[in-house]
Each structure stands twice: as structure tokens, then as C-alpha cells.
Design a protein around this motif. Structure first.
Motif, short mmCIF file in Angstrom:
data_model
loop_
_atom_site.label_atom_id
_atom_site.label_comp_id
_atom_site.label_asym_id
_atom_site.label_seq_id
_atom_site.Cartn_x
_atom_site.Cartn_y
_atom_site.Cartn_z
N GLY A 65 0.81 -1.21 0.00
CA GLY A 65 0.00 0.00 0.00
C GLY A 65 0.84 1.26 0.00
O GLY A 65 0.45 2.25 0.58
N ASN A 66 1.99 1.24 -0.64
CA ASN A 66 2.86 2.40 -0.68
C ASN A 66 2.59 3.30 -1.88
O ASN A 66 3.51 3.84 -2.47
CB ASN A 66 4.34 1.96 -0.66
N ARG A 67 1.34 3.44 -2.24
CA ARG A 67 0.98 4.39 -3.28
C ARG A 67 1.20 5.79 -2.73
O ARG A 67 1.17 5.99 -1.51
CB ARG A 67 -0.48 4.20 -3.70
N PRO A 68 1.45 6.77 -3.59
CA PRO A 68 1.73 8.13 -3.09
C PRO A 68 0.68 8.66 -2.12
O PRO A 68 1.03 9.24 -1.09
CB PRO A 68 1.78 8.96 -4.37
N LEU A 69 -0.59 8.46 -2.40
CA LEU A 69 -1.62 8.99 -1.50
C LEU A 69 -1.64 8.22 -0.18
O LEU A 69 -1.97 8.80 0.86
CB LEU A 69 -2.99 8.98 -2.16
N ASP A 70 -1.26 6.94 -0.20
CA ASP A 70 -1.16 6.18 1.06
C ASP A 70 -0.05 6.74 1.93
O ASP A 70 -0.18 6.85 3.14
CB ASP A 70 -0.90 4.69 0.79
N VAL A 71 1.07 7.08 1.30
CA VAL A 71 2.19 7.65 2.04
C VAL A 71 1.79 9.00 2.63
O VAL A 71 2.08 9.30 3.79
CB VAL A 71 3.44 7.79 1.14
N LEU A 72 1.08 9.82 1.85
CA LEU A 72 0.61 11.10 2.38
C LEU A 72 -0.34 10.90 3.55
O LEU A 72 -0.25 11.61 4.55
CB LEU A 72 -0.07 11.92 1.28
N GLU A 73 -1.23 9.93 3.43
CA GLU A 73 -2.20 9.67 4.50
C GLU A 73 -1.50 9.34 5.81
O GLU A 73 -1.87 9.84 6.87
CB GLU A 73 -3.15 8.54 4.10
N THR A 74 -0.47 8.52 5.74
CA THR A 74 0.24 8.15 6.96
C THR A 74 1.13 9.29 7.48
O THR A 74 1.55 9.25 8.63
CB THR A 74 1.11 6.89 6.76
N SER A 75 1.38 10.30 6.62
CA SER A 75 2.25 11.42 7.02
C SER A 75 1.48 12.61 7.58
O SER A 75 2.09 13.55 8.09
CB SER A 75 3.08 11.88 5.82
N VAL A 76 0.14 12.60 7.51
CA VAL A 76 -0.64 13.71 8.06
C VAL A 76 -0.38 13.81 9.56
O VAL A 76 -0.41 12.82 10.28
CB VAL A 76 -2.15 13.52 7.78
N GLY A 77 -0.06 15.02 10.00
CA GLY A 77 0.24 15.25 11.40
C GLY A 77 1.71 15.05 11.73
O GLY A 77 2.13 15.28 12.85
N GLU A 78 2.48 14.61 10.74
CA GLU A 78 3.92 14.35 10.93
C GLU A 78 4.74 15.44 10.26
O GLU A 78 4.27 16.15 9.37
CB GLU A 78 4.29 12.99 10.32
N SER A 79 5.99 15.54 10.65
CA SER A 79 6.92 16.49 10.05
C SER A 79 7.33 16.01 8.67
O SER A 79 7.63 14.82 8.48
CB SER A 79 8.14 16.64 10.95
N VAL A 80 7.32 16.91 7.68
CA VAL A 80 7.72 16.57 6.31
C VAL A 80 8.63 17.66 5.75
O VAL A 80 8.62 18.80 6.22
CB VAL A 80 6.51 16.41 5.37
N THR A 81 9.39 17.28 4.74
CA THR A 81 10.19 18.22 3.96
C THR A 81 9.71 18.11 2.53
O THR A 81 9.68 17.02 1.96
CB THR A 81 11.69 17.87 4.04
N VAL A 82 9.31 19.25 1.94
CA VAL A 82 8.76 19.28 0.59
C VAL A 82 9.69 20.10 -0.29
O VAL A 82 9.98 21.26 0.02
CB VAL A 82 7.34 19.90 0.57
N GLN A 83 10.16 19.51 -1.39
CA GLN A 83 10.99 20.24 -2.33
C GLN A 83 10.17 20.53 -3.58
O GLN A 83 9.50 19.65 -4.12
CB GLN A 83 12.23 19.44 -2.71
N LEU A 84 10.25 21.78 -4.05
CA LEU A 84 9.50 22.21 -5.23
C LEU A 84 10.38 22.23 -6.47
O LEU A 84 11.62 22.18 -6.37
CB LEU A 84 8.92 23.60 -4.99
N LYS A 85 9.76 22.33 -7.64
CA LYS A 85 10.48 22.35 -8.91
C LYS A 85 11.52 23.46 -8.97
O LYS A 85 12.56 23.29 -9.58
CB LYS A 85 9.51 22.52 -10.07
N ASP A 86 11.23 24.62 -8.35
CA ASP A 86 12.15 25.75 -8.41
C ASP A 86 13.28 25.64 -7.38
O ASP A 86 14.09 26.54 -7.24
CB ASP A 86 11.42 27.08 -8.26
N GLY A 87 13.33 24.52 -6.65
CA GLY A 87 14.37 24.30 -5.67
C GLY A 87 14.02 24.74 -4.26
O GLY A 87 14.75 24.45 -3.31
#
Length: 64
Positions: A5-27
Motif C-alpha cells: 500500500g505504498n501508493r503516493p496517497l497512502d504515504v501522504l495519509e500516513t504522514s498527516v500530522g507528521e513532520s515533512v520536507t517538501v521540495q518544489l520544482k524551483d528548488g
């Protein structure tokens, strides 16, 4: 992806409320707590008193 169940939306679901690092196209990089997302992978990231909404098509990586 995998059978676990490691589909992208599954990973997001388990990450809600957790610390994340998001990198954008512009760096640009955002760090904070993932407060929410939608089916287009638009993200809501909160850091202290700031809330940032990130359009999904600008995201390159999301690291929990």
C-alpha cells in the motif's frame, strides 16, 4: 507500487500530522507538519503560526 500500500496517497495519509520536507520544482524547500492534502496532491504544510498551501504539480519530493 508495492503490495504494502505504498501508493503516493497512502504515504501522504500516513504522514498527516507528521513532520515533512517538501521540495518544489524551483528548488524551494518547505519544512513543517503536513496538515492535509487532496487527490491532486495539493499540500497544506504548517510551521509554527504559518500555513502554506502548495500546489501538487509544483512538488518534486515529499520526505516524511
Amino acid at each position: 507500487m508495492s503490495e504494502n500500500g505504498n501508493r503516493p496517497l497512502d504515504v501522504l495519509e500516513t504522514s498527516v500530522g507528521e513532520s515533512v520536507t517538501v521540495q518544489l520544482k524551483d528548488g524551494e524547500i518547505y519544512q513543517g507538519t503536513l496538515a492535509g492534502y487532496d487527490q491532486h496532491m495539493n499540500l497544506v504544510v504548517e510551521e509554527e503560526e504559518d500555513t502554506t498551501i502548495i500546489r501538487g504539480d509544483n512538488v518534486v519530493t515529499i520526505r516524511p
